[in-house]
Design a protein around this motif. Structure first.
Motif, PDB file in Angstrom:
ATOM      1  N   LYS A   2       4.023 -31.510  -8.279  1.00 24.69           N
ATOM      2  CA  LYS A   2       4.835 -31.542  -7.201  1.00 24.69           C
ATOM      3  C   LYS A   2       5.661 -30.562  -7.236  1.00 24.69           C
ATOM      4  CE  LYS A   2       4.300 -36.167  -5.644  1.00 24.69           C
ATOM      5  NZ  LYS A   2       3.931 -37.227  -6.436  1.00 24.69           N
ATOM      6  N   THR A   4       8.564 -28.607  -4.183  1.00 26.71           N
ATOM      7  CA  THR A   4       9.205 -28.607  -2.917  1.00 26.71           C
ATOM      8  C   THR A   4       8.948 -27.124  -2.347  1.00 26.71           C
ATOM      9  OG1 THR A   4      11.012 -29.981  -3.461  1.00 26.71           O
ATOM     10  CG2 THR A   4      11.452 -28.640  -1.577  1.00 26.71           C
ATOM     11  N   ASP A   7       8.293 -24.933   5.285  1.00 33.56           N
ATOM     12  CA  ASP A   7       7.205 -24.354   6.150  1.00 33.56           C
ATOM     13  C   ASP A   7       7.894 -23.653   7.187  1.00 33.56           C
ATOM     14  OD1 ASP A   7       5.594 -24.135   8.315  1.00 33.56           O
ATOM     15  OD2 ASP A   7       4.762 -26.130   8.487  1.00 33.56           O
ATOM     16  N   GLU A  42      11.317 -32.391  -6.575  1.00 34.64           N
ATOM     17  CA  GLU A  42      11.063 -33.028  -5.435  1.00 34.64           C
ATOM     18  C   GLU A  42      12.591 -33.152  -5.016  1.00 34.64           C
ATOM     19  OE1 GLU A  42       8.802 -36.752  -5.233  1.00 34.64           O
ATOM     20  OE2 GLU A  42       8.453 -36.188  -7.490  1.00 34.64           O
ATOM     21  N   LYS A  44      14.073 -34.301  -2.289  1.00 32.06           N
ATOM     22  CA  LYS A  44      14.208 -35.298  -1.290  1.00 32.06           C
ATOM     23  C   LYS A  44      15.570 -35.286  -0.499  1.00 32.06           C
ATOM     24  CE  LYS A  44      11.039 -38.253  -3.669  1.00 32.06           C
ATOM     25  NZ  LYS A  44      10.517 -39.300  -4.515  1.00 32.06           N
ATOM     26  N   GLN A  47      15.258 -32.539   1.768  1.00 26.17           N
ATOM     27  CA  GLN A  47      14.234 -32.987   2.792  1.00 26.17           C
ATOM     28  C   GLN A  47      14.765 -33.624   3.834  1.00 26.17           C
ATOM     29  OE1 GLN A  47      10.763 -35.394   1.363  1.00 26.17           O
ATOM     30  NE2 GLN A  47       9.459 -33.874   2.334  1.00 26.17           N
ATOM     31  N   GLY A  53      12.119 -30.891   9.654  1.00 30.46           N
ATOM     32  CA  GLY A  53      10.726 -31.476   8.723  1.00 30.46           C
ATOM     33  C   GLY A  53      10.448 -30.296   8.111  1.00 30.46           C
ATOM     34  N   LYS A  56       8.718 -29.442   2.610  1.00 29.15           N
ATOM     35  CA  LYS A  56       7.852 -30.216   2.233  1.00 29.15           C
ATOM     36  C   LYS A  56       7.599 -30.452   0.812  1.00 29.15           C
ATOM     37  CE  LYS A  56       6.167 -29.767   6.625  1.00 29.15           C
ATOM     38  NZ  LYS A  56       6.253 -30.947   7.400  1.00 29.15           N
ATOM     39  N   GLU A  60       1.206 -27.054  -1.259  1.00 31.02           N
ATOM     40  CA  GLU A  60       1.383 -26.154  -0.279  1.00 31.02           C
ATOM     41  C   GLU A  60       0.177 -26.049   0.772  1.00 31.02           C
ATOM     42  OE1 GLU A  60       3.783 -22.067   0.570  1.00 31.02           O
ATOM     43  OE2 GLU A  60       3.550 -23.050  -1.466  1.00 31.02           O
TER      44      GLU A  60
END
Ligand code: SF4
Length: 60
Positions: A2, A4, A7, A42, A44, A47, A53, A56, A60
């Motif tokens: 995992k 982060t 995009d 992560e 979050k 995010q 958005g 991510k 990837e």
């Protein structure tokens, strides 16, 4: 693994994610878009604050 990542096609450069990133993984690149250092986090909360958005979590 995992991780982060951003995009950049979705990022509008608002800096909201960088401002609350306590791990200092996210930063603004020379084009004014968010980018993530190598990580296995992560992020979050980051995010959640992103209005487009662009942040991510996962592959990837
Ligand atoms: S919060 Fe989203 S749109 Fe704003 S800089 Fe971060 S990735 Fe880009």
């Amino acid at each position: 693994m995992k991780k982060t990542w951003v995009d950049k096609t979705l990022c509008i450069g608002c800096e909201a994610c960088v401002n609350i990133d306590e791990d200092d993984i996210l930063f603004m690149d020379e084009d004014g878009l968010a980018e993530a250092k190598e990580n296995d986090k992560e992020l979050k909360t980051c995010q959640m604050v992103c209005p487009t958005g662009a942040i991510k979590i996962g592959k990837e």
